[in-house]
Enzyme design. Sequence first.
Site, PDB file in Angstrom:
ATOM      1  N   GLY A  29       0.772  -1.329   0.065  1.00 48.47           N
ATOM      2  CA  GLY A  29       0.134   0.125   0.170  1.00 48.47           C
ATOM      3  C   GLY A  29       0.739   1.383   0.004  1.00 48.47           C
ATOM      4  N   SER A  30       0.124   2.486   0.020  1.00 49.02           N
ATOM      5  CA  SER A  30       0.643   3.708  -0.329  1.00 49.02           C
ATOM      6  C   SER A  30       1.715   4.043   1.040  1.00 49.02           C
ATOM      7  CB  SER A  30      -0.266   4.830  -0.476  1.00 49.02           C
ATOM      8  OG  SER A  30      -1.130   4.778   0.693  1.00 49.02           O
ATOM      9  N   THR A  31       1.331   3.590   2.170  1.00 47.73           N
ATOM     10  CA  THR A  31       2.123   4.073   3.266  1.00 47.73           C
ATOM     11  C   THR A  31       3.325   3.073   3.507  1.00 47.73           C
ATOM     12  OG1 THR A  31       0.283   4.824   4.515  1.00 47.73           O
ATOM     13  CG2 THR A  31       2.042   4.602   5.791  1.00 47.73           C
ATOM     14  N   ASP A  81       3.546  -2.214   8.136  1.00 45.94           N
ATOM     15  CA  ASP A  81       2.662  -2.286   7.322  1.00 45.94           C
ATOM     16  C   ASP A  81       1.648  -1.164   7.732  1.00 45.94           C
ATOM     17  OD1 ASP A  81       1.405  -2.756   5.076  1.00 45.94           O
ATOM     18  OD2 ASP A  81       0.410  -4.919   5.612  1.00 45.94           O
ATOM     19  N   LYS A  94      -7.401  -4.201   7.339  1.00 48.38           N
ATOM     20  CA  LYS A  94      -6.652  -3.930   6.255  1.00 48.38           C
ATOM     21  C   LYS A  94      -7.382  -4.831   5.160  1.00 48.38           C
ATOM     22  CE  LYS A  94      -2.421  -4.999   6.845  1.00 48.38           C
ATOM     23  NZ  LYS A  94      -2.032  -3.646   6.103  1.00 48.38           N
ATOM     24  N   GLU A 103      -0.643 -10.600   4.269  1.00 46.04           N
ATOM     25  CA  GLU A 103      -0.260  -9.774   5.306  1.00 46.04           C
ATOM     26  C   GLU A 103      -0.530 -10.436   6.729  1.00 46.04           C
ATOM     27  OE1 GLU A 103      -1.430  -5.792   2.882  1.00 46.04           O
ATOM     28  OE2 GLU A 103      -2.701  -6.469   4.195  1.00 46.04           O
ATOM     29  N   LYS A 121      -6.778   7.340   9.689  1.00 44.85           N
ATOM     30  CA  LYS A 121      -7.163   6.143   9.686  1.00 44.85           C
ATOM     31  C   LYS A 121      -7.316   5.770  11.187  1.00 44.85           C
ATOM     32  CE  LYS A 121      -5.975   5.331   5.524  1.00 44.85           C
ATOM     33  NZ  LYS A 121      -5.355   6.178   5.054  1.00 44.85           N
TER      34      LYS A 121
END
Length: 218
Positions: A29-31, A81, A94, A103, A121
């Site tokens: 993911g982006s983070t 993550d 998630k 994950e 979030k």
Amino acid sequence: MTQDEMKKAVGWAALEYVIPYTLIGVGSGSTANHFIDALGFINHKLEGVVSSSLASSAKLTKLGIPIVDSNDVDSLDIYVDGADEINKYMQIIKGGGAALTREKVIAAIARTFICIVDSSKQVDVLGKFPLPVEVLPMARSYVARELIKLGGLPEYRKHVVTDNGNVILDVHNLIITDAVTLENQVNGIAGVISVGLFAKRCADIALIGTQYGVEVMV
């Protein structure tokens, strides 16, 4: 700071938890991508990384970071993550990127699970973000009916196939006050591969990106 700047801040902050010459796990993911970018600066100090998705593996490989198969390790020092939602108990939703099963496996192997998110979030009650469920294709309709019995409104995520060859149902209309019980209930449905509820194995540390910097939850 913008949302992406907050994501970048926590991605780089997580670098402080990496012990040189250990095996670590990395999410998707982006983070998580910001964390991978940070790892590129210490790639010569990494023994290896277990990756949760093909996309993350490709990015890691491009940065010269060795990929290790999860079957070849007994444990990981840390797993880093992002998340789609996180509550004050560090229970997590998630799966927005459809990599939830891998994950979960890596989180289970890791001694310490570090969740990196921006402040948007954080929630009091999980469930506003639709709960992803990875399902065998042949069981999609059956699982959907069973999820309705649990109070959810499942929606088939069209044109998405997971790295494991399965499909995703996104479950709306949930107010998750007992995350562990719901995780067990969904996992108990025949045809479910995994549910994107990380309650039994929640985060040990959360790094929260805010307008004022990175906050640490333990």
